[in-house]
Design a protein around this motif. Structure first.
Motif, short mmCIF file in Angstrom:
data_model
loop_
_atom_site.label_atom_id
_atom_site.label_comp_id
_atom_site.label_asym_id
_atom_site.label_seq_id
_atom_site.Cartn_x
_atom_site.Cartn_y
_atom_site.Cartn_z
N THR A 4 -29.24 1.65 1.89
CA THR A 4 -30.26 0.67 2.34
C THR A 4 -29.93 -0.61 1.36
O THR A 4 -29.34 -0.51 0.30
N VAL A 5 -30.39 -1.86 1.75
CA VAL A 5 -30.45 -2.93 1.17
C VAL A 5 -31.73 -3.79 1.25
O VAL A 5 -32.28 -3.33 2.40
N ASP A 14 -22.60 -6.12 4.42
CA ASP A 14 -21.35 -6.32 5.02
C ASP A 14 -20.00 -6.54 4.20
O ASP A 14 -19.09 -6.02 4.40
N ALA A 15 -20.09 -6.98 2.94
CA ALA A 15 -19.22 -7.31 1.92
C ALA A 15 -18.67 -6.09 1.55
O ALA A 15 -17.53 -5.90 1.15
N PHE A 16 -19.56 -5.01 1.39
CA PHE A 16 -19.07 -3.84 0.87
C PHE A 16 -18.15 -3.00 1.74
O PHE A 16 -17.23 -2.56 1.33
N GLY A 19 -14.99 -4.68 1.63
CA GLY A 19 -14.10 -4.21 0.47
C GLY A 19 -13.47 -2.87 0.70
O GLY A 19 -12.40 -2.47 0.06
N GLN A 20 -14.15 -1.96 1.49
CA GLN A 20 -13.71 -0.40 1.68
C GLN A 20 -12.81 -0.35 2.66
O GLN A 20 -12.49 0.85 3.04
N ALA A 21 -12.65 -1.30 3.57
CA ALA A 21 -12.10 -1.04 5.05
C ALA A 21 -10.65 -0.46 4.72
O ALA A 21 -10.45 0.29 5.58
N ARG A 22 -10.06 -0.99 3.80
CA ARG A 22 -8.71 -0.23 3.60
C ARG A 22 -8.40 0.67 2.44
O ARG A 22 -7.43 1.21 2.32
N ASP A 23 -9.93 1.20 2.25
CA ASP A 23 -9.70 2.21 0.93
C ASP A 23 -9.64 3.70 1.53
O ASP A 23 -10.48 4.01 2.27
N VAL A 401 -13.84 -7.86 -4.76
CA VAL A 401 -14.01 -9.44 -4.47
C VAL A 401 -14.85 -9.65 -3.43
O VAL A 401 -15.79 -10.59 -3.65
N PRO A 402 -15.04 -9.01 -2.32
CA PRO A 402 -16.04 -9.64 -1.40
C PRO A 402 -17.60 -9.33 -1.89
O PRO A 402 -18.41 -10.29 -1.61
N TRP A 403 -17.84 -7.98 -2.34
CA TRP A 403 -19.33 -7.81 -2.71
C TRP A 403 -19.56 -8.53 -3.93
O TRP A 403 -20.97 -8.76 -4.07
#
Length: 417
Positions: A4-5, A14-16, A19-23, A401-403
């Motif tokens: 939740t946010v 969205d930024a999280f 950042g995790q898209a390629r993890d 970096v994104p979040w």
């Protein structure tokens, strides 16, 4: 991704995700703003299991203490690596704020044996700021073996007897593992409790944190191991040290090789019950993002009526204590604007690594873990991941970096030029 946010913080979600898209692993992100949790996110799904070393993806295996695949969620806990150092620093600052510890005093005032081998004038602040000249537990370039590394009392005695590699206070260089034993022993001498016990009683207990320096057996079912490639070989470590311009027999060269070998052994050991149960205060704390964010929030303001440190103590802790110093010779020739910066027990932002902005403080951990706070904006952040994929020397973790940018924007911190 789940969690939740609060309204106004949607961009962080969205930024999280970005950042995790390629993890290939899992992660948790928690953010407090003025003592209230505003972001609570995690990637869901089955987590990898350990095999007595890093890079495991199969079943637990003998001696790992990990029975098999388990789900990853907000209550999962994992290795924090050097984020652990901040937990130790909090203990020292608590004792200082209570008048029991003088950070400018010689370590030997509290730990008389430490005065040996030219260390009589080394201060507690030198330990906190990586200025003590003791980056490894032994002068043997192969480092201390694992059984010795898990014997905290023996490591403390070895540090008390060692001669510094450079004059304490004259230079600084990261103490990857020894930091925790050095500061932790001062905490023990002053408080009468191990640093893990002191942290549990005086910090984690009052705040209800899922953070431990020495994981209790009752919490093992929540532990999710980290995954990574194989640790560097002795030959690779030696080549890297040689590339710094150090001869193979230079005392600093042997110390750096020993430190790297010791860290690799401890990192592997943290995938086993014996490693997690041991108090390895420089790199072996276990916890999750919710508790990291709550800890940092309580450093800069009240959280459910609990505030750990005063504003004055926080300002002291985040005052630069290494900006005026070189790295030890001959590494001083490598000094540049992007080198590490330390306060008293905490990392400070480097140019080009704004994190939460000027004035923020905290500590990262190898592989990408992070705990940090920005007192002026009331921000406190915890990030825990399972994929150990970040090289601290290469700049900020690309997953952050994104979040971090989205968190700064949501809190109204001006964009970094």
């Amino acid at each position: 991704m789940e969690g939740t946010v609060r309204p106004g913080w949607e961009a962080v979600r969205d930024a999280f995700g970005q950042g995790q898209a390629r993890d290939h692993g899992h992660a948790q992100l928690a953010v407090h703003h003025h003592g209230r949790r505003v972001v609570d996110l995690w990637t869901a799904g089955p987590a990898a299991t350990g095999s007595g070393g890093m890079g495991a993806t199969g079943s637990g295996g003998p001696g790992t203490g990990v029975p098999g695949p388990r789900p990853f969620g907000p209550d999962s806990v994992g290795v924090l690596m050097s984020v652990s150092k901040a937990l130790v620093a909090v203990c020292a600052h608590l004792l200082a704020e209570r008048g029991a510890l003088d950070l400018d005093a010689p370590v030997a005032r509290y730990w008389p044996e430490f005065a040996a081998a030219g260390k009589a004038d080394t201060t507690v602040a030198d330990l906190l700021a990586h200025r003590a000249g003791l980056p490894a537990f032994t002068a043997d370039p192969g480092g201390a073996p694992l059984p010795a590394l898990l014997d905290g009392g023996a490591r403390v005695r070895a540090l008390a007897e060692m001669q510094p590699v450079w004059q304490p206070g004259s230079a600084f260089l990261y103490h990857a593992l020894t930091y925790g034993h050095l500061v932790g022993e001062v905490v023990r001498r002053v408080s009468g409790r191990s640093v893990g016990r002191f942290f549990a009683d005086q910090v984690a207990g009052p705040l209800g944190l899922d953070l431990w320096i020495g994981l209790p057996r009752r919490e093992e079912h929540r532990f999710v191991p980290q995954s990574a490639g194989p640790p560097p070989t002795a030959e690779r470590i030696a080549a890297a040290v040689s590339g710094l311009g150090l001869g193979p027999d230079h005392p600093l060269a042997t110390s750096l090789r020993a430190s790297s070998a010791e860290l690799a052994r401890v990192t592997r050991a943290l995938d086993r019950r014996e490693g997690r149960a041991a108090e390895i205060p420089g790199a072996g704390a276990i916890g999750n993002a919710r508790s990291l964010a709550r800890l940092y929030a309580a450093l800069i303001g009240p959280v459910d009526g609990v505030r750990l440190l005063s504003s004055r103590t926080v300002d002291l802790a985040r005052t630069p204590h290494t900006d005026h110093l070189p790295q030890p010779a001959p590494l001083h020739r490598l000094d540049g604007p992007d080198r590490a910066r330390f306060g008293l027990g905490f990392e400070l932002p480097r140019p080009g690594e704004p994190l939460l902005g000027d004035g923020s403080f905290g500590h990262a951990g190898a592989g990408g873990r992070l705990g940090t706070a920005h007192p002026e904006s009331g921000l406190a952040v915890g990030y825990v991941c399972t994929a150990m994929s970040w090289d601290p020397s290469a700049g900020p973790d690309p997953r952050w970096v994104p979040w971090t940018a989205a968190v700064r924007e949501a809190a109204g911190i001006p964009a970094v030029a």
